[in-house]
Design a protein around this motif. Sequence first.
Motif, PDB file in Angstrom:
ATOM      1  N   THR A  58      96.694  24.963  28.019  1.00 59.41           N
ATOM      2  CA  THR A  58      96.977  25.984  27.180  1.00 59.41           C
ATOM      3  C   THR A  58      97.975  26.864  27.794  1.00 59.41           C
ATOM      4  OG1 THR A  58      94.544  26.174  26.449  1.00 59.41           O
ATOM      5  CG2 THR A  58      96.063  27.948  26.042  1.00 59.41           C
ATOM      6  N   GLN A  68      96.513  28.797  18.505  1.00 57.10           N
ATOM      7  CA  GLN A  68      95.652  29.747  18.172  1.00 57.10           C
ATOM      8  C   GLN A  68      96.045  31.100  19.084  1.00 57.10           C
ATOM      9  OE1 GLN A  68      91.365  29.383  16.984  1.00 57.10           O
ATOM     10  NE2 GLN A  68      91.678  27.129  17.651  1.00 57.10           N
ATOM     11  N   ILE A  69      96.607  31.098  19.839  1.00 54.13           N
ATOM     12  CA  ILE A  69      97.018  32.353  20.734  1.00 54.13           C
ATOM     13  C   ILE A  69      98.427  32.597  20.894  1.00 54.13           C
ATOM     14  CG2 ILE A  69      94.981  32.071  22.201  1.00 54.13           C
ATOM     15  CD1 ILE A  69      97.096  31.344  24.593  1.00 54.13           C
ATOM     16  N   SER A  72      99.542  35.855  20.128  1.00 58.37           N
ATOM     17  CA  SER A  72      98.797  36.981  20.923  1.00 58.37           C
ATOM     18  C   SER A  72      99.237  37.180  22.337  1.00 58.37           C
ATOM     19  CB  SER A  72      97.405  36.567  20.734  1.00 58.37           C
ATOM     20  OG  SER A  72      96.984  36.488  19.290  1.00 58.37           O
ATOM     21  N   TRP A  75      98.477  36.963  27.379  1.00 65.47           N
ATOM     22  CA  TRP A  75      97.050  36.716  27.231  1.00 65.47           C
ATOM     23  C   TRP A  75      96.447  36.331  28.527  1.00 65.47           C
ATOM     24  CZ3 TRP A  75      94.435  31.789  27.520  1.00 65.47           C
ATOM     25  CH2 TRP A  75      93.361  31.761  26.715  1.00 65.47           C
ATOM     26  N   VAL A 109      89.957  32.058  21.302  1.00 67.97           N
ATOM     27  CA  VAL A 109      90.978  32.715  21.246  1.00 67.97           C
ATOM     28  C   VAL A 109      91.146  34.112  22.135  1.00 67.97           C
ATOM     29  CG1 VAL A 109      92.225  34.547  19.531  1.00 67.97           C
ATOM     30  CG2 VAL A 109      91.061  32.265  18.813  1.00 67.97           C
ATOM     31  N   ASP A 110      89.955  34.568  22.445  1.00 73.88           N
ATOM     32  CA  ASP A 110      90.049  35.966  23.321  1.00 73.88           C
ATOM     33  C   ASP A 110      90.051  35.568  24.908  1.00 73.88           C
ATOM     34  OD1 ASP A 110      89.758  37.376  21.268  1.00 73.88           O
ATOM     35  OD2 ASP A 110      87.546  37.282  21.183  1.00 73.88           O
TER      36      ASP A 110
END
Length: 327
Positions: A58, A68-69, A72, A75, A109-110
């Motif tokens: 990732t 997906q991130i 965002s 992270w 995601v988080d």
Amino acid sequence: MENTSDNATAASMRHVVYEQFGEPDVLQVVSSPVPKPGDGQVLIRVHGAGLNPIDWKTRKGLGFAARQIEGSLPWTPGYDVAGEVVEVGSGVTTFVPGDRVMGMVGFPVDGGGYSEFALASADELAIVPEELDLVRAGGVPLAALTAWQGLFEMGDLESGQKILIHAGAGGVGHFAVQFALERGAHVIATASARNRDFLAELGVHEVIDYHETDFVDECYGLDMVLDLMGGEIGKRSLHTLGEQGVLVTIPTVTADDIISEAERMGLRAHGMTVRPDVFHLEEIAELIEDGDVRVHVDQQFALDDVRSAHETLEGGHVRGKLVLDCR
């Protein structure tokens, strides 16, 4: 046990972030306010955060989690945590401050595990057995759940069946061989020569040194293969299956090719993505508590050494797990 009231009132925390995808040097340690738990959430003072292959993939922008991130960033990575509950949100009745917990959190995601404090949903967490220290416990959830779900949900492994597990000494592998043995299967594992004794101590029936021996020549009529390598190894593993056998492949990037090849050969193969499951995690914790499963941690790294941890993780050839000590 740490003073939970001090933990709960800490103003700031140190955690790892990356602002862009890339090599380990994108990882940095920063300070931020300690978050407050919302409805159904628990705030954990993290002791151990497990490192998993999905973390480096990732970070490099590879795989489904990265997609997906990507909008965002910055992270905080990390899906595995173990530590002490310091505060609970409204509606949480299953945990109280001071409880020792572990869980696969914030997936996919988080994230948020590489941190001194982390938020988790209460329904993601299980109590850590007293026999297991909290730093090592951080290495359990994702790898152990991957092994469990691959063997018993996707593979329907039963007592008396014969299974081949690739990379049996690795993070997922060393849990998988123990779960399969506990279920009563005949377990064959591939590994390097240096891990032969380690796997023998775990009870593996046959260890194949992949540097010296072609596993396809040694294995035939198998009920199941747990493929933790993917690619050509996964495809070649199909030749070891019996007519009713099944292959479960974990690396997502090559799963479709392996499944297509299995269909061409008239065999069964499945890909899978691990998911949080507290009931499975509680069963795993019980096996650890009873002494039926060992958690092997190869190395522990301080939070400030996260770049070195990722270099080791990405290099492979890890026996058991790597864990960040976030205390």
